[in-house]
Write a protein that holds these residues in place. Structure first.
Motif, PDB file in Angstrom:
ATOM      1  N   SER A 187      67.233  62.661  33.719  1.00  0.00           N
ATOM      2  CA  SER A 187      66.566  63.935  33.424  1.00  0.00           C
ATOM      3  C   SER A 187      66.103  64.017  31.972  1.00  0.00           C
ATOM      4  O   SER A 187      65.570  65.047  31.560  1.00  0.00           O
ATOM      5  CB  SER A 187      67.524  65.086  33.725  1.00  0.00           C
ATOM      6  OG  SER A 187      68.541  65.192  32.732  1.00  0.00           O
ATOM      7  N   ARG A 188      66.292  62.942  31.162  1.00  0.00           N
ATOM      8  CA  ARG A 188      65.903  62.975  29.753  1.00  0.00           C
ATOM      9  C   ARG A 188      64.381  63.082  29.611  1.00  0.00           C
ATOM     10  O   ARG A 188      63.653  62.294  30.208  1.00  0.00           O
ATOM     11  CB  ARG A 188      66.402  61.725  29.037  1.00  0.00           C
ATOM     12  CG  ARG A 188      67.917  61.620  28.949  1.00  0.00           C
ATOM     13  CD  ARG A 188      68.375  60.334  28.289  1.00  0.00           C
ATOM     14  NE  ARG A 188      68.057  59.159  29.091  1.00  0.00           N
ATOM     15  CZ  ARG A 188      68.350  57.912  28.731  1.00  0.00           C
ATOM     16  NH1 ARG A 188      68.952  57.685  27.568  1.00  0.00           N
ATOM     17  NH2 ARG A 188      68.021  56.918  29.517  1.00  0.00           N
ATOM     18  N   ILE A 189      63.931  64.040  28.809  1.00  0.00           N
ATOM     19  CA  ILE A 189      62.495  64.183  28.550  1.00  0.00           C
ATOM     20  C   ILE A 189      62.124  63.674  27.156  1.00  0.00           C
ATOM     21  O   ILE A 189      60.957  63.479  26.848  1.00  0.00           O
ATOM     22  CB  ILE A 189      62.022  65.638  28.727  1.00  0.00           C
ATOM     23  CG1 ILE A 189      62.783  66.567  27.771  1.00  0.00           C
ATOM     24  CG2 ILE A 189      62.192  66.083  30.176  1.00  0.00           C
ATOM     25  CD1 ILE A 189      62.280  68.004  27.789  1.00  0.00           C
ATOM     26  N   SER A 237      65.301  59.199  41.511  1.00  0.00           N
ATOM     27  CA  SER A 237      66.154  58.122  42.028  1.00  0.00           C
ATOM     28  C   SER A 237      66.266  56.956  41.048  1.00  0.00           C
ATOM     29  O   SER A 237      66.941  55.970  41.341  1.00  0.00           O
ATOM     30  CB  SER A 237      65.617  57.626  43.377  1.00  0.00           C
ATOM     31  OG  SER A 237      64.330  57.061  43.214  1.00  0.00           O
ATOM     32  N   GLY A 238      65.591  57.047  39.906  1.00  0.00           N
ATOM     33  CA  GLY A 238      65.683  56.001  38.898  1.00  0.00           C
ATOM     34  C   GLY A 238      64.627  54.926  38.995  1.00  0.00           C
ATOM     35  O   GLY A 238      64.686  53.942  38.256  1.00  0.00           O
ATOM     36  N   VAL A 239      63.621  55.084  39.867  1.00  0.00           N
ATOM     37  CA  VAL A 239      62.556  54.093  40.023  1.00  0.00           C
ATOM     38  C   VAL A 239      61.432  54.404  39.035  1.00  0.00           C
ATOM     39  O   VAL A 239      60.986  55.552  38.927  1.00  0.00           O
ATOM     40  CB  VAL A 239      62.011  54.091  41.465  1.00  0.00           C
ATOM     41  CG1 VAL A 239      60.850  53.113  41.595  1.00  0.00           C
ATOM     42  CG2 VAL A 239      63.120  53.744  42.445  1.00  0.00           C
ATOM     43  N   HIS A 240      60.980  53.377  38.315  1.00  0.00           N
ATOM     44  CA  HIS A 240      59.903  53.580  37.341  1.00  0.00           C
ATOM     45  C   HIS A 240      58.589  53.913  38.049  1.00  0.00           C
ATOM     46  O   HIS A 240      58.240  53.315  39.071  1.00  0.00           O
ATOM     47  CB  HIS A 240      59.731  52.334  36.481  1.00  0.00           C
ATOM     48  CG  HIS A 240      60.751  52.245  35.385  1.00  0.00           C
ATOM     49  ND1 HIS A 240      60.624  52.920  34.196  1.00  0.00           N
ATOM     50  CD2 HIS A 240      61.937  51.571  35.317  1.00  0.00           C
ATOM     51  CE1 HIS A 240      61.672  52.669  33.430  1.00  0.00           C
ATOM     52  NE2 HIS A 240      62.489  51.849  34.086  1.00  0.00           N
ATOM     53  N   THR A 241      57.857  54.884  37.480  1.00  0.00           N
ATOM     54  CA  THR A 241      56.617  55.364  38.094  1.00  0.00           C
ATOM     55  C   THR A 241      55.380  54.695  37.519  1.00  0.00           C
ATOM     56  O   THR A 241      54.292  54.850  38.070  1.00  0.00           O
ATOM     57  CB  THR A 241      56.495  56.883  37.900  1.00  0.00           C
ATOM     58  OG1 THR A 241      56.448  57.165  36.494  1.00  0.00           O
ATOM     59  CG2 THR A 241      57.690  57.593  38.521  1.00  0.00           C
TER      60      THR A 241
END
Length: 708
Positions: free
Chosen positions: A167-169, A269-273
Motif C-alpha cells: 500500500s506504499r505510495i 496481490s503484489g504483481v508489477h503493473t
C-alpha cells in the motif's frame, strides 16, 4: 499638575473606545464564525521523526507536498576505531491532491546501529523498516547495520506486513552500513546505489532486489582478521549484501513515488503493473527522486506540507475522433485537467488517413501534431471540446509508357486512388513489342502481358510506374537425356533484339554432349567445361536443343612379361559410365602377376581366376599387368641314420623352367644309403656328390639318407 494636564486627552480616548466597541466586537464575532476564514487556514507542516513504530495522520481535502528521507547505515569498527561515515539515504517528494479526508500511515526509517568494538560482540542491528543487520567476525572488525526506508502507506500494520508494504505510495530508500572504513551504497532514488565492487546483485531496483521492502543482512567472517559486510539498506526493494573479506560492499535500497516516470507499481496481490500509478489511484505530480540526500540526521524523516486547503480547479477536456467515411464509430475521450496545467494526449489515427479538419469550441491555444499523433493545450483555463475529422488519403498513380528504341513517343497517364483501394488499368503497346525491365517496377504491381493490364491489390502510397517496351525474342533452351535419365527440360528466355544470350545448363556427372542443335540459325557455341550456351547476337526467336548421353570410357589391358619371354600384349575394351567391367586375362604357364598394388584405384585383380574387374567405371583406365616367373623352393635334406650328426637341410629358390645344380657334402666315413625325391628329371651323383634338375616346374624336395 501633570495628571490634570492629560485628563482632557484621556477622556477623549475613552469616549472613542466606548463608541467603537460595538463595531470591534461585531467584527471579532464575524471573524470567528466566518467559515471561509477557517477553510483558508493551512495546516502547519507536519514533521515525522523516527519513533520505531508507524504514525498516523488524517488529512483534509487539499493539495499537499510530501517529502521522505531514508535513514543512514551504521558505522563499522576497525582496529578498535569507529568509522561512522555512512552515505545518506534516498529522497522522494511530490504533490498529492486529496478530494476527501484521507488517513495516511507514516513509517520513518531508523538508522542502522553502529558496530560494537567489543571482542566477539553481537551483530549491529539493522535500522527499523527494512535495514539488514551488520556482519560480525571473531575480533573487533564488525560492520554497521543497514538504514531503514521511510515511506507513506494506506494500510497500517507491522513494518514487514505484505499488505501494508504493497500500500506504499511513497518510499525513500535506506543506505547500507559501513564496512571497516568504506561506506556502503546510498539509498535511492529509482535505484539504490551499488556498494563498491558489489557483484551479488547491487542496489534495490523497481522490480527486483534482495526482497520487497527488506535489505539483506551483512555476511559474517568467522576467521580472525577478516572483514564482514554491513547490512544493506531497506527500500521499495532492499539492497544486496556484499561478499565478506573482499572489496565487495553492500548496497542501498530503492525508492518509489506513485506517478513518477520510471517507477513500477504493484497491484494489491503484489504483481508489477508496468506503470507508475499506485493501485489506489493516488498519484503524485511534480515528483522528485534522488539518491543519497542527507536528511540532517542518521534516522530518516517525513514532512507533509499543505499547499492549499482546496483541491485545484479542474476542467474537462473532451477529444472526439471522427472518420468521415464511417470506417470507425465516432470515439470520444474526456480528461480532467487542473486549471493552468498543460494538456497533452495522444490520439488514434488509422493508417492511410489524414487529418481533414479540426474543430475546437471555445477557441483555445491548441496544437495538433499529426506526425506524433498528439493534441495539446498550453494552458487549460476552461472546458474544451476538440473534434478531429479524419479523411482517407488519395494517392497519385502515374503510368508512364516508354519505347526504348524511340519507336513511339512516350506517354503518361495520372490516376487518383483512395488508400487500400485496388487499382487496375489497361495499357497500350505497339505490335511486336514487349515490356522490358519488369524487375524495376514497384513492389506489389502485377503486370499481365497477355491482357495488357497493370494491377495493384491495394494502394498505400503514391506510385510511379514506368513500363519500358522493347522488341524482344524468345530463346528456348531444351535439355534432353537420350537414355531418359532425366525428363526433358525446357526453359524460355526473353532477349532484347541484337543482345547476346548466355545461359548455364546442368549436366549430370558421367554424361557428354552427343548432339547440339540450333533450329533456324546455327550461330551459337556450347562450352562443355563451363557448361554454358551462348548465342551472339539474337536477331529472332530460336530453339536450341542439347542432347546428352552417357560417356564411353576406354579400358586398355596390357600384359607385360618382365623377362621378355612373351611379347607385350594389349587389349582395348569400351565401357559405359557407371557400368561394371570384368575381363579374363591370359598368362603363360608358370607366370604370375607382379606389382598388383600399383594398379589404378578401383581396379580389382583376382590372381586365382586371372580376372580384372571394375565395380563402377567413371573414367578411362590404363591397366598394366606385369608378369614374372613363379619361384619354387628346392629343399635338400641330409639325414644321418645313426643320429651321430645333426640332420642338415638347405633350401634354394628357383624360377619356373630353370635348371638347377648344386653340390652336397657328407661326413667322412659315411656313404649314401638311400635317395628320395618328389619330382622327375632329378639326378644325384653319389661319387661326385652333386645334384642336378633339368627343369624346375614346381616345389622339389630331395632326401639323402647316409650311414656308416
Amino acid at each position: 499638575m501633570k495628571i490634570k494636564k492629560y485628563i482632557p486627552h484621556l477622556l477623549t480616548l475613552i469616549i472613542i473606545l466606548i463608541m467603537s466597541f460595538p463595531q470591534v466586537a461585531r467584527a471579532a464575532s464575524e471573524n470567528i464564525d466566518n467559515p471561509e476564514t477557517v477553510e483558508n487556514e493551512l495546516m502547519p507542516p507536519q514533521v515525522f521523526a523516527y519513533t520505531g513504530n508507524y504514525q498516523t495522520v488524517t488529512l483534509e481535502p487539499g493539495i499537499y507536498r510530501m517529502e521522505a528521507w531514508g535513514a543512514k547505515g551504521g558505522g563499522a569498527c576497525g582496529d578498535g576505531k569507529l568509522f561512522d561515515i555512512s552515505r545518506p539515504g534516498g529522497y522522494s517528494s511530490g504533490e498529492l491532491e486529496l478530494l476527501e479526508p484521507t488517513t495516511l500511515h507514516v513509517y520513518v526509517g531508523g538508522g542502522g546501529a553502529n558496530a560494537s568494538g567489543a571482542w566477539r560482540r553481537a551483530a549491529a542491528a539493522g535500522g527499523w523498516n527494512g535495514g539488514g543487520r551488520g556482519g560480525v567476525d571473531l575480533d573487533d572488525d564488525s560492520a554497521g547495520g543497514g538504514g531503514g526506508a521511510s515511506d507513506i502507506r494506506l494500510v497500517a500494520g507491522a513494518w514487514n506486513d505484505l499488505a501494508s508494504l504493497r500500500s506504499r505510495i511513497m518510499v525513500a530508500g535506506g543506505a547500507a552500513g559501513v564496512m571497516f572504513s568504506v561506506p556502503g551504497g546510498a539509498g535511492g532514488g529509482l535505484s539504490g546505489e551499488t556498494g563498491d565492487g558489489n557483484t551479488t546483485g547491487g542496489g534495490g531496483k523497481q522490480t527486483s532486489g534482495y526482497a520487497f521492502g527488506i535489505g539483506q543482512a551483512g555476511r559474517d567472517y568467522i576467521v580472525s582478521g577478516g572483514y564482514p559486510t554491513p547490512g544493506a539498506g531497506g527500500g521499495y526493494y532492499g539492497g544486496f549484501s556484499g561478499i565478506a573479506n573482499a572489496i565487495n560492499n553492500s548496497s542501498g535500497g530503492s525508492g518509489f513515488v506513485s506517478g513518477h516516470p520510471g517507477c513500477d507499481a504493484v497491484d494489491e496481490s503484489g504483481v508489477h503493473t508496468g506503470q507508475p500509478d499506485h493501485y489506489s489511484g493516488l498519484s503524485f505530480t511534480d515528483t522528485v527522486m534522488e539518491t543519497g540526500v542527507n536528511s540532517g540526521a542518521k534516522n530518516g524523516k517525513v514532512v507533509i506540507t499543505q499547499l492549499s486547503s482546496e483541491p485545484a480547479v479542474k476542467y474537462q477536456v473532451t477529444v472526439i475522433t471522427r472518420y468521415e467515411d464511417d470506417v470507425l464509430p465516432e470515439a470520444s475521450q474526456s480528461y480532467q485537467v487542473r486549471e493552468g496545467a498543460r494538456f497533452e494526449e495522444p490520439f488514434e489515427m488509422l493508417d492511410g488517413y489524414s487529418l481533414g479538419g479540426v474543430q475546437l469550441f471555445s477557441l483555445p491555444d491548441y496544437a495538433v501534431d499529426t506526425i506524433n499523433k498528439l493534441v495539446s493545450i498550453e494552458t487549460v483555463d476552461q472546458d474544451y471540446t476538440i473534434t478531429l475529422d479524419f479523411v482517407r488519403r488519395e494517392y497519385q498513380v502515374e503510368l508512364n509508357t516508354r519505347y526504348i528504341d524511340d519507336h513511339l513517343p512516350e506517354t503518361s497517364q495520372t490516376f487518383w486512388v483512395y488508400h487500400n483501394d485496388p487499382f487496375t488499368q489497361t495499357y497500350e503497346i505497339a505490335e511486336g513489342y514487349q515490356i522490358a525491365n519488369l524487375d524495376r517496377l514497384p513492389q506489389g504491381i502485377v503486370v499481365d502481358q497477355e491482357a495488357r493490364t497493370v494491377a495493384f491489390e491495394r494502394i498505400v502510397q503514391d506510385t510511379y510506374i514506368d513500363l519500358e517496351f522493347e522488341a524482344v525474342h524468345n530463346v528456348t533452351l531444351i535439355l534432353r537425356y537420350l537414355d531418359g535419365a532425366l525428363p526433358e527440360q525446357t526453359s524460355t528466355y526473353l532477349i532484347p533484339n541484337g543482345k547476346s544470350f548466355q545461359e548455364g545448363f546442368e549436366l549430370l556427372a558421367g554424361y557428354e554432349l552427343k548432339n547440339s542443335l540450333l533450329r533456324i540459325e546455327p550461330d551459337f557455341e556450347v562450352d562443355m567445361i563451363a557448361q554454358t550456351v551462348r548465342l551472339d547476337p539474337v536477331l529472332r526467336d530460336h530453339v536450341i536443343e542439347l542432347e546428352f548421353d552417357k560417356k564411353e570410357y576406354r579400358i586398355d589391358l596390357t600384359t607385360v612379361y618382365l623377362d621378355n619371354s612373351t611379347p607385350e600384349d594389349t587389349q582395348t575394351y569400351w565401357s559405359i559410365h557407371g557400368e561394371d567391367f570384368s575381363q579374363t586375362y591370359q598368362v603363360a604357364e608358370g607366370y604370375q602377376v607382379a606389382n598388383a598394388d600399383q594398379l589404378p584405384a578401383g581396379v580389382i585383380i583376382d590372381l586365382e581366376n586371372n580376372t580384372v574387374t571394375i565395380d563402377n567405371v567413371t573414367n578411362d583406365y590404363d591397366i598394366v599387368l606385369e608378369l614374372e616367373k613363379k619361384q619354387f623352393n628346392v629343399v635338400i635334406n641330409i639325414i644321418y641314420e645313426d643320429g651321430v650328426y645333426d640332420n642338415q637341410s638347405t633350401t634354394y629358390n628357383v624360377a619356373y623352367g630353370d635348371s638347377f645344380a648344386t653340390d652336397f657334402a657328407i661326413q667322412r666315413g659315411y656313404i649314401i644309403s638311400k635317395v628320395n625325391f618328389n619330382a622327375s628329371g632329378i639326378s644325384v651323383n653319389s661319387s661326385r656328390k652333386t645334384i642336378s634338375i633339368n627343369r624346375v616346374t614346381g616345389p622339389v624336395e630331395i632326401t639323402i639318407r647316409v650311414s656308416k
